[in-house]
Design a protein around this motif. Structure first.
Motif, PDB file in Angstrom:
ATOM      1  N   ARG A 109     -69.426  50.063 -25.686  1.00 25.93           N
ATOM      2  CA  ARG A 109     -68.420  51.224 -26.058  1.00 25.93           C
ATOM      3  C   ARG A 109     -67.463  51.153 -27.333  1.00 25.93           C
ATOM      4  N   THR A 110     -67.257  49.880 -27.795  1.00 24.52           N
ATOM      5  CA  THR A 110     -66.348  49.888 -28.868  1.00 24.52           C
ATOM      6  C   THR A 110     -67.278  49.933 -30.384  1.00 24.52           C
ATOM      7  N   TRP A 111     -68.425  49.571 -30.383  1.00 21.96           N
ATOM      8  CA  TRP A 111     -69.209  49.417 -31.570  1.00 21.96           C
ATOM      9  C   TRP A 111     -70.316  50.453 -31.750  1.00 21.96           C
ATOM     10  N   LEU A 112     -71.057  50.875 -30.650  1.00 19.25           N
ATOM     11  CA  LEU A 112     -72.388  51.434 -30.668  1.00 19.25           C
ATOM     12  C   LEU A 112     -72.107  52.798 -31.392  1.00 19.25           C
ATOM     13  N   PRO A 113     -71.033  53.607 -30.790  1.00 16.25           N
ATOM     14  CA  PRO A 113     -70.791  55.132 -31.322  1.00 16.25           C
ATOM     15  C   PRO A 113     -70.912  55.044 -32.914  1.00 16.25           C
ATOM     16  N   LYS A 114     -69.968  54.325 -33.477  1.00 15.09           N
ATOM     17  CA  LYS A 114     -69.644  54.212 -34.645  1.00 15.09           C
ATOM     18  C   LYS A 114     -70.974  53.503 -35.613  1.00 15.09           C
ATOM     19  N   LEU A 115     -71.628  52.621 -34.993  1.00 16.60           N
ATOM     20  CA  LEU A 115     -72.659  52.338 -35.796  1.00 16.60           C
ATOM     21  C   LEU A 115     -73.901  53.153 -35.748  1.00 16.60           C
ATOM     22  N   ALA A 116     -74.011  53.931 -34.763  1.00 16.21           N
ATOM     23  CA  ALA A 116     -75.145  54.840 -34.572  1.00 16.21           C
ATOM     24  C   ALA A 116     -74.854  56.179 -35.616  1.00 16.21           C
ATOM     25  N   THR A 117     -73.607  56.575 -35.914  1.00 22.24           N
ATOM     26  CA  THR A 117     -73.327  57.450 -36.879  1.00 22.24           C
ATOM     27  C   THR A 117     -73.377  57.083 -38.222  1.00 22.24           C
ATOM     28  N   GLY A 118     -73.298  55.745 -38.406  1.00 19.55           N
ATOM     29  CA  GLY A 118     -73.321  55.318 -39.879  1.00 19.55           C
ATOM     30  C   GLY A 118     -71.723  55.141 -40.487  1.00 19.55           C
ATOM     31  N   GLU A 119     -71.081  55.367 -39.451  1.00 23.84           N
ATOM     32  CA  GLU A 119     -69.322  55.116 -39.818  1.00 23.84           C
ATOM     33  C   GLU A 119     -69.057  53.852 -40.243  1.00 23.84           C
ATOM     34  N   VAL A 120     -69.949  52.797 -39.368  1.00 25.67           N
ATOM     35  CA  VAL A 120     -69.653  51.369 -39.371  1.00 25.67           C
ATOM     36  C   VAL A 120     -70.964  50.625 -39.728  1.00 25.67           C
ATOM     37  N   LEU A 121     -71.088  49.667 -40.397  1.00 28.76           N
ATOM     38  CA  LEU A 121     -72.542  48.701 -40.603  1.00 28.76           C
ATOM     39  C   LEU A 121     -72.055  47.566 -39.777  1.00 28.76           C
ATOM     40  N   GLY A 122     -72.973  46.997 -39.206  1.00 25.57           N
ATOM     41  CA  GLY A 122     -73.027  45.661 -38.361  1.00 25.57           C
ATOM     42  C   GLY A 122     -74.008  44.896 -39.230  1.00 25.57           C
ATOM     43  N   ALA A 123     -73.622  43.525 -38.976  1.00 25.40           N
ATOM     44  CA  ALA A 123     -74.647  42.361 -39.863  1.00 25.40           C
ATOM     45  C   ALA A 123     -74.968  41.289 -38.803  1.00 25.40           C
ATOM     46  N   PHE A 124     -76.123  40.540 -39.243  1.00 30.31           N
ATOM     47  CA  PHE A 124     -76.146  39.563 -38.355  1.00 30.31           C
ATOM     48  C   PHE A 124     -76.321  38.079 -39.128  1.00 30.31           C
ATOM     49  N   GLY A 125     -75.551  37.142 -38.986  1.00 27.80           N
ATOM     50  CA  GLY A 125     -75.398  35.798 -39.685  1.00 27.80           C
ATOM     51  C   GLY A 125     -76.407  34.846 -39.017  1.00 27.80           C
ATOM     52  N   LEU A 126     -77.485  34.569 -39.236  1.00 30.92           N
ATOM     53  CA  LEU A 126     -78.452  33.567 -38.887  1.00 30.92           C
ATOM     54  C   LEU A 126     -78.607  32.493 -39.704  1.00 30.92           C
ATOM     55  N   THR A 127     -79.253  32.623 -40.920  1.00 33.29           N
ATOM     56  CA  THR A 127     -79.702  31.766 -42.155  1.00 33.29           C
ATOM     57  C   THR A 127     -78.376  30.935 -42.578  1.00 33.29           C
ATOM     58  N   GLU A 128     -78.555  29.925 -42.634  1.00 36.70           N
ATOM     59  CA  GLU A 128     -77.650  29.004 -43.350  1.00 36.70           C
ATOM     60  C   GLU A 128     -78.161  28.434 -44.586  1.00 36.70           C
ATOM     61  N   PRO A 129     -77.192  27.734 -45.304  1.00 34.19           N
ATOM     62  CA  PRO A 129     -77.591  27.340 -46.741  1.00 34.19           C
ATOM     63  C   PRO A 129     -78.659  26.386 -46.673  1.00 34.19           C
ATOM     64  N   ASP A 130     -78.456  25.280 -45.649  1.00 30.62           N
ATOM     65  CA  ASP A 130     -79.616  24.194 -45.548  1.00 30.62           C
ATOM     66  C   ASP A 130     -80.718  24.718 -44.346  1.00 30.62           C
ATOM     67  N   GLY A 131     -80.579  25.677 -44.117  1.00 32.14           N
ATOM     68  CA  GLY A 131     -81.522  26.056 -42.973  1.00 32.14           C
ATOM     69  C   GLY A 131     -82.717  26.778 -43.135  1.00 32.14           C
ATOM     70  N   GLY A 132     -82.860  27.813 -44.002  1.00 34.20           N
ATOM     71  CA  GLY A 132     -83.928  28.572 -44.274  1.00 34.20           C
ATOM     72  C   GLY A 132     -84.623  28.959 -43.130  1.00 34.20           C
ATOM     73  N   SER A 133     -86.060  28.539 -43.120  1.00 32.59           N
ATOM     74  CA  SER A 133     -86.751  29.178 -41.801  1.00 32.59           C
ATOM     75  C   SER A 133     -86.582  28.270 -40.680  1.00 32.59           C
TER      76      SER A 133
END
Length: 385
Positions: A109-133
């Motif tokens: 409810r909080t994020w999807l309406p703003k994300l779907a209209t491009g008002e807000v961008l979301g990102a995902f932090g998975l990769t780490e400096p020593d992690g790679g694949s």
């Protein structure tokens, strides 16, 4: 009967995005690219067109379409420029889909309406400096202190993480230890501007110069316990599922670039003269472009197959890996051949093929390297891990 023809709705979408890519993106993107500047007007226009909300249900402010529709849009954008295309791809597959698939009702409810209209961008932090694949080697930690998570660690190469439109980054973090002694990894949403959350200076990159990529750090960063995305301890498994979806989207983007190389070469072969003839009259050039079309066509069939299986709810992990591998190879090989056909002009950044060449290498690395795709295909064939 097998039928690869698009539905009327999908074809109308494809043509709409093609018009936008050719009329809005193509004339200006070289300037953004040269300045290494995020193309805010183009991203906002994509939001107005509803592209970020293509696979998002209408109840959450989206278009109520399917993931294949997103892939078609990415192919047409990739045909002109990868920076704009990857902004959309990451915004949806890495920003929206984890919340849509695993988020709580309140998070949706909080994020999807703003994300779907491009008002807000979301990102995902998975990769780490020593992690790679080796994403399972996560070192970032999140400790539950009362009703808050306290996050410490670092992430690297995170797309859409530092724009003026970025609303949050969902990060994977070690939240404990499993009964078998392995790390318990969970996903936690961290809003932009949270104290202790620092976005580093943007990277100087070989390609994708008009996309946004940063390293992130977390120093006693506190967020509510309710910011846990999905189940505690399921963050790694959730993101593996997210990556499988994203590989199909990246494949579509790569096919777009492979086809864009063909488009540019056909135009150039009809204009450029050498030794008294249009160079398109020489069989060597004809064969090279024919090979390029072959690569683009077969890679497209691969991602169509993976996307159709996904939409039908069938297993598609192997097909996604095949599509990602085939399309990244096609994009890189076609960009190399296109640059060769253009000669010195192909080495100039203002030509699309010059940008395609610089951009395409990352397609063989991001969201799973080519080696990882081969490993996944082998495992899906039943070979030992």
């Amino acid at each position: 009967m097998v039928d690869h023809r698009l539905s009327e709705e999908h074809e109308a979408l494809r043509q709409s995005v093609q018009d936008f890519a050719r009329k809005d993106v193509a004339p200006v993107i070289a300037d953004y690219y040269e300045r290494e500047e995020f193309a805010y007007p183009l991203v906002r226009k994509m939001g107005e067109m509803g592209l970020f909300g293509l696979p998002v249900p209408e109840e959450h402010g989206g278009m109520g379409g399917d993931y294949f529709a997103l892939c078609l849009a990415l192919e047409e954008l990739g045909r002109v420029d990868q920076s704009v295309a990857i902004t959309l791809e990451a915004g949806v597959s890495l920003g929206i889909m984890p919340l849509l698939r695993f988020g709580s009702d309140e998070q949706k409810r909080t994020w999807l309406p703003k994300l779907a209209t491009g008002e807000v961008l979301g990102a995902f932090g998975l990769t780490e400096p020593d992690g790679g694949s080796d994403a399972g080697a996560t070192r970032t930690t999140a400790v539950l202190d009362g009703d808050e998570w306290v996050i410490n660690g670092a992430k690297a190469f995170i797309t859409n993480s530092g724009t003026d439109m970025t609303g949050f980054v969902t990060v994977t973090a070690v939240t404990g230890e499993r009964p078998d002694g392995r790390k318990e990894i969970s996903a936690i949403l961290v809003p932009s501007g949270t104290p202790g959350f620092t976005v580093a200076k943007k990277y100087s990159k070989v390609g994708w110069n008009s996309s946004d990529t940063h390293a992130l750090s977390f120093d006693d960063c506190r967020v509510p316990a309710a910011n846990l995305v999905g189940e505690r301890g399921r963050g790694y498994a959730q993101f593996l599922a997210t990556l499988t979806e994203g590989r199909v989207a990246i494949a579509a983007l790569g096919v777009g670039t492979a086809q864009g190389c063909v488009d540019e070469c056909l135009r150039y072969l009809g204009e450029r003269e050498a030794f008294g003839h249009k160079i398109g009259e020489y069989q060597a050039m004809q064969f090279k472009v024919a090979q390029m079309e072959l690569r683009a066509h077969t890679a497209r069939l691969a991602y169509y197959d993976a996307a159709s299986r996904m939409v039908r709810g069938e297993p598609y992990k192997k097909q996604a890996a095949i599509a990602k591998l085939a399309s990244s190879n096609a994009a890189m090989d076609n960009a190399r051949d296109a640059t060769q056909i253009f000669g010195g002009y192909g080495f100039m950044n203002e030509t699309p093929v010059g940008r395609f060449y610089r951009d395409s290498k990352i397609l063989e690395i991001g969201e799973g390297t080519s080696e990882v795709q081969l490993m996944l295909i082998a495992r899906e064939l039943g070979l030992p891990a």
